[in-house]
Motif scaffolding. Structure first.
Motif, mmCIF file in Angstrom:
data_model
loop_
_atom_site.group_PDB
_atom_site.id
_atom_site.type_symbol
_atom_site.label_atom_id
_atom_site.label_comp_id
_atom_site.label_asym_id
_atom_site.label_seq_id
_atom_site.Cartn_x
_atom_site.Cartn_y
_atom_site.Cartn_z
ATOM 1 N N GLY A 1 0.774 -1.225 0.000
ATOM 2 C CA GLY A 1 0.000 0.000 0.000
ATOM 3 C C GLY A 1 0.805 1.274 0.000
ATOM 4 N N SER A 2 2.073 1.233 -0.337
ATOM 5 C CA SER A 2 2.859 2.459 -0.388
ATOM 6 C C SER A 2 4.000 2.300 -1.369
ATOM 7 C CB SER A 2 3.413 2.793 1.000
ATOM 8 O OG SER A 2 4.338 1.809 1.411
ATOM 9 N N VAL A 3 4.544 3.457 -1.783
ATOM 10 C CA VAL A 3 5.689 3.468 -2.689
ATOM 11 C C VAL A 3 6.884 4.023 -1.931
ATOM 12 C CG1 VAL A 3 6.624 4.387 -4.846
ATOM 13 C CG2 VAL A 3 4.188 3.833 -4.691
ATOM 14 N N LYS A 4 8.004 3.321 -2.021
ATOM 15 C CA LYS A 4 9.209 3.777 -1.338
ATOM 16 C C LYS A 4 10.273 4.174 -2.362
ATOM 17 C CE LYS A 4 8.772 1.160 2.977
ATOM 18 N NZ LYS A 4 9.418 0.160 3.862
ATOM 19 N N ASP A 5 11.126 5.079 -1.973
ATOM 20 C CA ASP A 5 12.255 5.470 -2.812
ATOM 21 C C ASP A 5 13.429 4.545 -2.536
ATOM 22 O OD1 ASP A 5 11.136 7.770 -4.143
ATOM 23 O OD2 ASP A 5 11.216 8.797 -2.210
ATOM 24 N N VAL A 6 14.052 4.050 -3.603
ATOM 25 C CA VAL A 6 15.201 3.165 -3.451
ATOM 26 C C VAL A 6 16.396 3.961 -2.921
ATOM 27 C CG1 VAL A 6 16.864 1.732 -4.682
ATOM 28 C CG2 VAL A 6 14.448 1.600 -5.264
ATOM 29 N N GLN A 7 17.028 3.456 -1.883
ATOM 30 C CA GLN A 7 18.169 4.137 -1.274
ATOM 31 C C GLN A 7 19.493 3.641 -1.817
ATOM 32 O OE1 GLN A 7 17.612 6.756 0.681
ATOM 33 N NE2 GLN A 7 15.420 6.362 0.378
ATOM 34 N N HIS B 1 0.549 -6.804 -1.559
ATOM 35 C CA HIS B 1 1.547 -7.852 -1.331
ATOM 36 C C HIS B 1 2.779 -7.683 -2.222
ATOM 37 C CE1 HIS B 1 -1.284 -9.797 1.268
ATOM 38 N NE2 HIS B 1 -2.175 -9.907 0.293
ATOM 39 N N ALA B 2 2.735 -6.693 -3.087
ATOM 40 C CA ALA B 2 3.893 -6.417 -3.940
ATOM 41 C C ALA B 2 4.672 -5.237 -3.375
ATOM 42 C CB ALA B 2 3.443 -6.116 -5.362
ATOM 43 N N ASN B 3 5.924 -5.124 -3.776
ATOM 44 C CA ASN B 3 6.797 -4.041 -3.324
ATOM 45 C C ASN B 3 6.957 -3.020 -4.442
ATOM 46 O OD1 ASN B 3 8.109 -5.255 -0.642
ATOM 47 N ND2 ASN B 3 7.950 -6.891 -2.171
ATOM 48 N N PHE B 4 6.518 -1.807 -4.212
ATOM 49 C CA PHE B 4 6.573 -0.746 -5.211
ATOM 50 C C PHE B 4 7.688 0.228 -4.853
ATOM 51 C CE2 PHE B 4 2.479 -2.588 -5.812
ATOM 52 C CZ PHE B 4 2.073 -2.311 -7.102
ATOM 53 N N PHE B 5 8.625 0.407 -5.775
ATOM 54 C CA PHE B 5 9.764 1.293 -5.534
ATOM 55 C C PHE B 5 9.870 2.338 -6.634
ATOM 56 C CE2 PHE B 5 11.248 -2.175 -2.805
ATOM 57 C CZ PHE B 5 11.754 -1.456 -1.730
#
Length: 490
Positions: A3-9, A52-56
């Motif tokens: 449920g969220s988008v993260k910025d790749v570090q 359930h998926a990872n959004f970056f």
């Protein structure tokens, strides 16, 4: 994550997550790209529908190592990972395709099934549909792009005429007067400001119907286009010539155009203390930047060097210049922070690469790619005397002879765009054969002419020492018979 988008570090963080086998979707974007912003909204809503998926999100230019790893050369660009490997990719702003591909990686939709955006979830469905409508308004629907109409509708003719007549002086440009998106548009804006003329403008990048329609309406294939009292004056070169010869001022005067705008810059453009009032840069840095820009007829400011680009966007422009057989010099902006930051201010262009021809800013990778596809880049290079006119047959002979083993294919060896091209690449690599390649999808002129030149109607086409070996079937037959390597080393 859900449920969220993260910025790749970091690439290490991303690699560790992908190795877990969980579904991972990456959005490569750039702050200057409007399409990226459109697609990011869709991307965020999809993250809600598929928890359930990872959004970056990956800022392509700020994460060159990651961009390199996934061969990113244009944005927006999406990568879909599953079971520890890349499952699929998507280039460009296509909300419906994005939704379908996300569903296949992270949802319950089976490969091959058509997925309606509205069926993908309460949050994503309406958003995608709305974005599709919005982008269709701006860029034209896919069907309209493919099915080019032979003429202009009466409604479009009327709209174009209304736009042309909306201001006494009307400029159709890429971008806006405050933020031009190509060097030619910027030059015309500068000239109109010098002429102290009030003018209206229209960003042709914001409306594909206007962009394509106006070319036919005016019988003028490129932009910018300048109109005075409804009459086309011309594009950048004509406006420059008229300005330098004093004719532009006479045209405005004859048409009763007011040329008494307030002077915004001091007479010299330089204030006390050695600071340019127009840019705020020191006169020393300004002189250095101008010296670098004019150090070669074609000058590319990029990340890295032509043989070792440090970002996909820089690599793309280098490849285009090589394809066009353009001699050029380059400057690695990663090696000089003062130049890197100063040039952004000087050019009013916030990203890299930046390509200059005869001291004029052309633009970045998206503009250069677009100009190449539309034939505008070749036209500019010819007009500026950078390259000479050559017949298509001469060009094909050079391309065929550019490598001892030369493959004309759809896509690139690392990213083939058809199964036959992929098979030939795999066969050559399996035999340890070094080869050059040319993406025939990048140049329609080469694509069509090579069929006649070789008397071979399909692609891929493999050549050895300038002689045609054949297509996929012949290459596979040679390999199966153990004759491929010997044939390509005689």
């Amino acid at each position: 994550m859900g449920g969220s988008v993260k910025d790749v570090q970091s690439k290490a963080e991303l690699d560790n997550l992908i190795r877990t086998g969980a579904p991972v979707i990456l959005h490569f974007w750039a702050s200057w790209c409007a399409a990226s912003k459109h697609m990011d909204q869709v991307f965020s809503h999809l993250s809600t529908d598929f928890p359930h998926a990872n959004f970056f999100r990956v800022e392509a230019e700020e994460q060159p190592e990651i961009s390199e790893a996934y061969s990113v050369s244009a944005v927006p660009f999406f990568v879909f990972c599953k079971d520890g490997k890349t499952f699929d990719t998507l280039e460009g702003a296509d909300p419906s395709s994005l939704a379908n591909k996300v569903a296949k990686v992270a949802g319950s939709i089976n490969p091959g099934d058509a997925a309606s955006p509205a069926s993908l979830g309460l949050a994503a469905g309406p958003t995608i549909l709305e974005t599709v409508k919005e982008m269709a308004k701006e860029n034209g629907s896919p069907k309209e792009t493919i099915q080019v109409q032979p003429g202009l509708s009466d409604a479009l003719k009327k709209r174009l005429q209304q736009l042309i007549n909306s201001q006494p002086v009307m400029l159709f440009i890429k971008g806006s007067p405050e933020e031009p998106r190509c060097g030619f548009s910027r030059k015309v804006v500068e000239i109109l400001n010098k002429e102290k003329v009030k003018f209206g403008s229209f960003d042709i990048l914001s409306d594909n119907e206007v962009r394509e329609g106006l070319k036919k309406f005016s019988n003028w294939p490129t932009y910018p286009q300048l109109y005075c009292k409804g009459e086309l004056l011309g594009g950048c070169d004509i406006v420059i010539a008229m300005h330098e010869g004093g004719e532009l001022k006479d045209v405005f005067k004859d048409h009763g155009i007011d040329t008494k705008m307030e002077e915004k810059v001091t007479e010299s453009g330089i204030s006390k203390g050695g600071i340019s009032e127009s840019t705020g840069l020191s006169t020393i840095l300004t002189a250095r930047l101008e010296s670098l820009i004019n150090s070669s007829p074609v000058m590319l400011f990029m990340k890295g060097k032509p043989d070792e680009p440090k970002c996909g966007f820089s690599r793309k422009v280098v490849e285009i210049l090589w394809q066009e057989n353009v001699p050029f010099q380059s400057f690695d902006i990663l090696a000089d922070e003062e130049v890197r930051q100063g040039l952004k201010v000087y050019s009013n262009w916030s990203s890299y690469p930046q390509l200059y021809i005869k001291g004029e800013l052309i633009g970045g990778s998206d503009i250069v790619l677009e100009m190449q596809k539309g034939g505008e880049l070749k036209k500019v290079l010819l007009e500026k005397g950078i390259v000479s006119e050559a017949t298509i047959e001469d060009r094909l002979k050079k391309l065929v002879a550019s490598s001892e083993v030369m493959l004309f294919m759809k896509g690139t060896p690392d990213a083939p765009r058809c199964g036959f091209s992929s098979k030939v690449v795999d066969a050559l690599r399996a035999e340890g054969v070094s080869f050059g390649s040319f993406d025939i999808l990048s140049d329609e002129e080469v694509r069509q002419a090579l069929k006649v030149f070789s008397n071979w109607p399909t692609f891929p086409q493999l050549y050895y020492k300038g002689e045609l070996i054949g297509g996929c079937d012949i290459v596979m037959e040679l390999r199966n018979n153990g004759e491929l390597k010997s044939t390509l080393s005689e």
